[in-house]
Each structure stands twice: as C-alpha cells, then as structure tokens.
Write a protein that holds these residues in place. Sequence first.
Motif, PDB file in Angstrom:
ATOM      1  N   TYR A  48      53.969  14.641  75.799  1.00  0.00           N
ATOM      2  CA  TYR A  48      52.970  14.782  76.847  1.00  0.00           C
ATOM      3  C   TYR A  48      53.682  14.952  78.183  1.00  0.00           C
ATOM      4  O   TYR A  48      54.899  14.772  78.287  1.00  0.00           O
ATOM      5  CB  TYR A  48      52.048  13.559  76.882  1.00  0.00           C
ATOM      6  CG  TYR A  48      52.744  12.274  77.258  1.00  0.00           C
ATOM      7  CD1 TYR A  48      52.617  11.732  78.537  1.00  0.00           C
ATOM      8  CD2 TYR A  48      53.547  11.599  76.335  1.00  0.00           C
ATOM      9  CE1 TYR A  48      53.260  10.559  78.886  1.00  0.00           C
ATOM     10  CE2 TYR A  48      54.197  10.431  76.677  1.00  0.00           C
ATOM     11  CZ  TYR A  48      54.060   9.916  77.945  1.00  0.00           C
ATOM     12  OH  TYR A  48      54.713   8.765  78.295  1.00  0.00           O
ATOM     13  N   SER A  49      52.935  15.284  79.216  1.00  0.00           N
ATOM     14  CA  SER A  49      53.498  15.496  80.547  1.00  0.00           C
ATOM     15  C   SER A  49      53.060  14.386  81.494  1.00  0.00           C
ATOM     16  O   SER A  49      52.102  13.649  81.215  1.00  0.00           O
ATOM     17  CB  SER A  49      53.046  16.851  81.106  1.00  0.00           C
ATOM     18  OG  SER A  49      53.503  17.911  80.291  1.00  0.00           O
ATOM     19  N   GLU A  50      53.757  14.306  82.622  1.00  0.00           N
ATOM     20  CA  GLU A  50      53.414  13.312  83.641  1.00  0.00           C
ATOM     21  C   GLU A  50      51.949  13.473  84.046  1.00  0.00           C
ATOM     22  O   GLU A  50      51.454  14.582  84.249  1.00  0.00           O
ATOM     23  CB  GLU A  50      54.308  13.510  84.869  1.00  0.00           C
ATOM     24  CG  GLU A  50      54.263  12.373  85.864  1.00  0.00           C
ATOM     25  CD  GLU A  50      54.989  11.141  85.370  1.00  0.00           C
ATOM     26  OE1 GLU A  50      54.355  10.061  85.362  1.00  0.00           O
ATOM     27  OE2 GLU A  50      56.165  11.258  85.002  1.00  0.00           O
ATOM     28  N   GLY A  51      51.226  12.355  84.144  1.00  0.00           N
ATOM     29  CA  GLY A  51      49.825  12.383  84.529  1.00  0.00           C
ATOM     30  C   GLY A  51      48.860  12.479  83.368  1.00  0.00           C
ATOM     31  O   GLY A  51      47.655  12.313  83.551  1.00  0.00           O
ATOM     32  N   GLN A  52      49.364  12.756  82.168  1.00  0.00           N
ATOM     33  CA  GLN A  52      48.518  12.799  80.974  1.00  0.00           C
ATOM     34  C   GLN A  52      48.579  11.462  80.251  1.00  0.00           C
ATOM     35  O   GLN A  52      49.536  10.690  80.421  1.00  0.00           O
ATOM     36  CB  GLN A  52      48.995  13.895  80.014  1.00  0.00           C
ATOM     37  CG  GLN A  52      48.843  15.309  80.502  1.00  0.00           C
ATOM     38  CD  GLN A  52      49.353  16.313  79.469  1.00  0.00           C
ATOM     39  OE1 GLN A  52      50.278  16.039  78.719  1.00  0.00           O
ATOM     40  NE2 GLN A  52      48.727  17.477  79.444  1.00  0.00           N
ATOM     41  N   PRO A  53      47.578  11.169  79.412  1.00  0.00           N
ATOM     42  CA  PRO A  53      47.734  10.032  78.508  1.00  0.00           C
ATOM     43  C   PRO A  53      48.804  10.374  77.474  1.00  0.00           C
ATOM     44  O   PRO A  53      49.200  11.534  77.340  1.00  0.00           O
ATOM     45  CB  PRO A  53      46.346   9.928  77.843  1.00  0.00           C
ATOM     46  CG  PRO A  53      45.802  11.322  77.910  1.00  0.00           C
ATOM     47  CD  PRO A  53      46.311  11.892  79.208  1.00  0.00           C
ATOM     48  N   VAL A  54      49.288   9.386  76.748  1.00  0.00           N
ATOM     49  CA  VAL A  54      50.231   9.655  75.667  1.00  0.00           C
ATOM     50  C   VAL A  54      49.520  10.493  74.611  1.00  0.00           C
ATOM     51  O   VAL A  54      48.444  10.118  74.132  1.00  0.00           O
ATOM     52  CB  VAL A  54      50.752   8.349  75.038  1.00  0.00           C
ATOM     53  CG1 VAL A  54      51.745   8.655  73.926  1.00  0.00           C
ATOM     54  CG2 VAL A  54      51.389   7.465  76.098  1.00  0.00           C
ATOM     55  N   LEU A  55      50.092  11.645  74.276  1.00  0.00           N
ATOM     56  CA  LEU A  55      49.528  12.517  73.247  1.00  0.00           C
ATOM     57  C   LEU A  55      50.389  12.426  71.992  1.00  0.00           C
ATOM     58  O   LEU A  55      51.620  12.483  72.062  1.00  0.00           O
ATOM     59  CB  LEU A  55      49.471  13.970  73.747  1.00  0.00           C
ATOM     60  CG  LEU A  55      48.645  14.213  75.009  1.00  0.00           C
ATOM     61  CD1 LEU A  55      48.724  15.686  75.406  1.00  0.00           C
ATOM     62  CD2 LEU A  55      47.195  13.779  74.810  1.00  0.00           C
ATOM     63  N   TRP A  56      49.735  12.294  70.843  1.00  0.00           N
ATOM     64  CA  TRP A  56      50.427  12.090  69.567  1.00  0.00           C
ATOM     65  C   TRP A  56      50.238  13.317  68.682  1.00  0.00           C
ATOM     66  O   TRP A  56      49.125  13.803  68.518  1.00  0.00           O
ATOM     67  CB  TRP A  56      49.893  10.838  68.884  1.00  0.00           C
ATOM     68  CG  TRP A  56      50.068   9.607  69.715  1.00  0.00           C
ATOM     69  CD1 TRP A  56      49.161   9.061  70.583  1.00  0.00           C
ATOM     70  CD2 TRP A  56      51.232   8.782  69.785  1.00  0.00           C
ATOM     71  NE1 TRP A  56      49.685   7.941  71.182  1.00  0.00           N
ATOM     72  CE2 TRP A  56      50.951   7.741  70.712  1.00  0.00           C
ATOM     73  CE3 TRP A  56      52.475   8.813  69.142  1.00  0.00           C
ATOM     74  CZ2 TRP A  56      51.875   6.745  71.013  1.00  0.00           C
ATOM     75  CZ3 TRP A  56      53.399   7.815  69.449  1.00  0.00           C
ATOM     76  CH2 TRP A  56      53.101   6.797  70.365  1.00  0.00           C
ATOM     77  N   TRP A  57      51.332  13.786  68.071  1.00  0.00           N
ATOM     78  CA  TRP A  57      51.340  15.066  67.364  1.00  0.00           C
ATOM     79  C   TRP A  57      51.880  14.929  65.944  1.00  0.00           C
ATOM     80  O   TRP A  57      52.772  14.123  65.679  1.00  0.00           O
ATOM     81  CB  TRP A  57      52.229  16.069  68.108  1.00  0.00           C
ATOM     82  CG  TRP A  57      51.803  16.336  69.513  1.00  0.00           C
ATOM     83  CD1 TRP A  57      52.010  15.545  70.610  1.00  0.00           C
ATOM     84  CD2 TRP A  57      51.072  17.473  69.989  1.00  0.00           C
ATOM     85  NE1 TRP A  57      51.464  16.110  71.732  1.00  0.00           N
ATOM     86  CE2 TRP A  57      50.888  17.298  71.381  1.00  0.00           C
ATOM     87  CE3 TRP A  57      50.582  18.626  69.374  1.00  0.00           C
ATOM     88  CZ2 TRP A  57      50.228  18.230  72.171  1.00  0.00           C
ATOM     89  CZ3 TRP A  57      49.926  19.554  70.155  1.00  0.00           C
ATOM     90  CH2 TRP A  57      49.745  19.364  71.526  1.00  0.00           C
ATOM     91  N   SER A  58      51.341  15.755  65.061  1.00  0.00           N
ATOM     92  CA  SER A  58      51.881  15.921  63.706  1.00  0.00           C
ATOM     93  C   SER A  58      51.552  17.342  63.266  1.00  0.00           C
ATOM     94  O   SER A  58      50.552  17.591  62.586  1.00  0.00           O
ATOM     95  CB  SER A  58      51.265  14.900  62.744  1.00  0.00           C
ATOM     96  OG  SER A  58      51.848  15.051  61.464  1.00  0.00           O
ATOM     97  N   PRO A  59      52.392  18.319  63.659  1.00  0.00           N
ATOM     98  CA  PRO A  59      52.084  19.728  63.373  1.00  0.00           C
ATOM     99  C   PRO A  59      52.166  20.061  61.891  1.00  0.00           C
ATOM    100  O   PRO A  59      52.861  19.408  61.116  1.00  0.00           O
ATOM    101  CB  PRO A  59      53.160  20.492  64.163  1.00  0.00           C
ATOM    102  CG  PRO A  59      54.265  19.513  64.354  1.00  0.00           C
ATOM    103  CD  PRO A  59      53.632  18.169  64.437  1.00  0.00           C
ATOM    104  N   ASP A  60      51.425  21.082  61.521  1.00  0.00           N
ATOM    105  CA  ASP A  60      51.419  21.578  60.143  1.00  0.00           C
ATOM    106  C   ASP A  60      51.399  23.104  60.186  1.00  0.00           C
ATOM    107  O   ASP A  60      50.402  23.678  60.638  1.00  0.00           O
ATOM    108  CB  ASP A  60      50.193  21.046  59.403  1.00  0.00           C
ATOM    109  CG  ASP A  60      50.192  21.403  57.919  1.00  0.00           C
ATOM    110  OD1 ASP A  60      51.256  21.808  57.413  1.00  0.00           O
ATOM    111  OD2 ASP A  60      49.126  21.262  57.286  1.00  0.00           O
TER     112      ASP A  60
END
Length: 205
Positions: A48-60
């Motif tokens: 994630y970027s500064e100012g965003q909430p924590v974003l969680w990823w699991s690409p497929d």
Amino acid sequence: MIPWLDVDAPFPPVQHALRDPDGLLAAGGDLTQPRLLDAYRHGIFPWYSEGQPVLWWSPDPRMVLEPAALNISRSLRRRLRRKDYEVRVDTCFSDVMRKCAESRADQAGTWITDEMAAAYAALHRAGYAHCVETWSDGQLVGGLYGVSIGRVFFGESMFTRATDASKFALAHLARQLVRWEFGLIDCQMATPHLASLGAREVPRK
C-alpha cells in the motif's frame, strides 16, 4: 467492494480476492509480527502507499522462482567468477530497506512507508526477515530483502546502484537456498524483469 479486516481476526484461506486489481483481498488491520507471519503463511502480503489503509494481497496467478531455475546471464556469470562484488548477509537490514524505498525513475513515491520499514525491521530482529547485500569498495551498491518462513523465501524488494549488483545478491541467495533445499522464492507480482530471470506464474492453489 474491499472487505475490511478485523484487527483481531486471523487470516482465513484465500477465497474471495478481487480480480481487478488482481489479488486485492482486504484493507485495514495492522503490521504486527503475528499478523504479518500469519499473512505470509497464507500466501498474503501487505502492499500500500502512504495515506492508505494497509492493503492485503494474494494475486492469482502468483509469480515464483525456483532457486535452481534462476537464469544467470553470461555477463553475470563472469562477474560471479571474478567476484567483482563482496556479498554480505544481514549486516545492514535497515539500510537495504531504505535504499529499496528511494524513488526510482520509473515510479512516483514508494510503498515502503515508515510503518512498513519499522514492521520489517522488527521481523528482522525476530529472525524472520533477512537481507543480502552487495558491496563494492566499502559501499553498499545493491541488495534485496525478504521474509523466510519454512522453505520459502518471500522476496519483498531489491535495489541496485551498480551494474548487476542486485542480480549478484539474488544469485548468491538462490545458490544458498538450493543448498538449504528451499522450494520457492515468492516474487509476488509478475514483471517482465522477473520472467527474464527465470520466474514463472503458478496458480494460487
């Protein structure tokens, strides 16, 4: 709609990650050591970027590199034989992260926020996060860092300030992981550069 993560809840197996953007699973939560380790064990990582909430990823699909399959170019082989650079491990983790976070010509800003740097420094102190460093004439000129759990090394970022310096570090990492019988280096997102090094996409399962 992005689901919001309950701060106290563990990660369940990934079932409902978004397709666009690929693999976005949830927003919120924190970067405490238990949560980060739980996330990686489920194939999930924060980005994630500064100012965003924590974003969680699991690409497929997921980009992975088998350590023995690293594609080493002729020029890099020559550098490895000549030992053009010195390789060190875990001597300046925070410096490697800081250099990975510095702005690059092809991107604006960085996803390695102060919060991320502090969280991964804590993982390093706990023995989970590691860096491989490339040195030349006493200067840190390249390197990478990531998280090691079981027999998987989860690569996070790399940087270079001299020709092939980050690849030099990766080659030494891959060689050691082969010795330790690690199965994968998780590269997370697919890029042409990673593909040129021998990484390939595999289904999330």
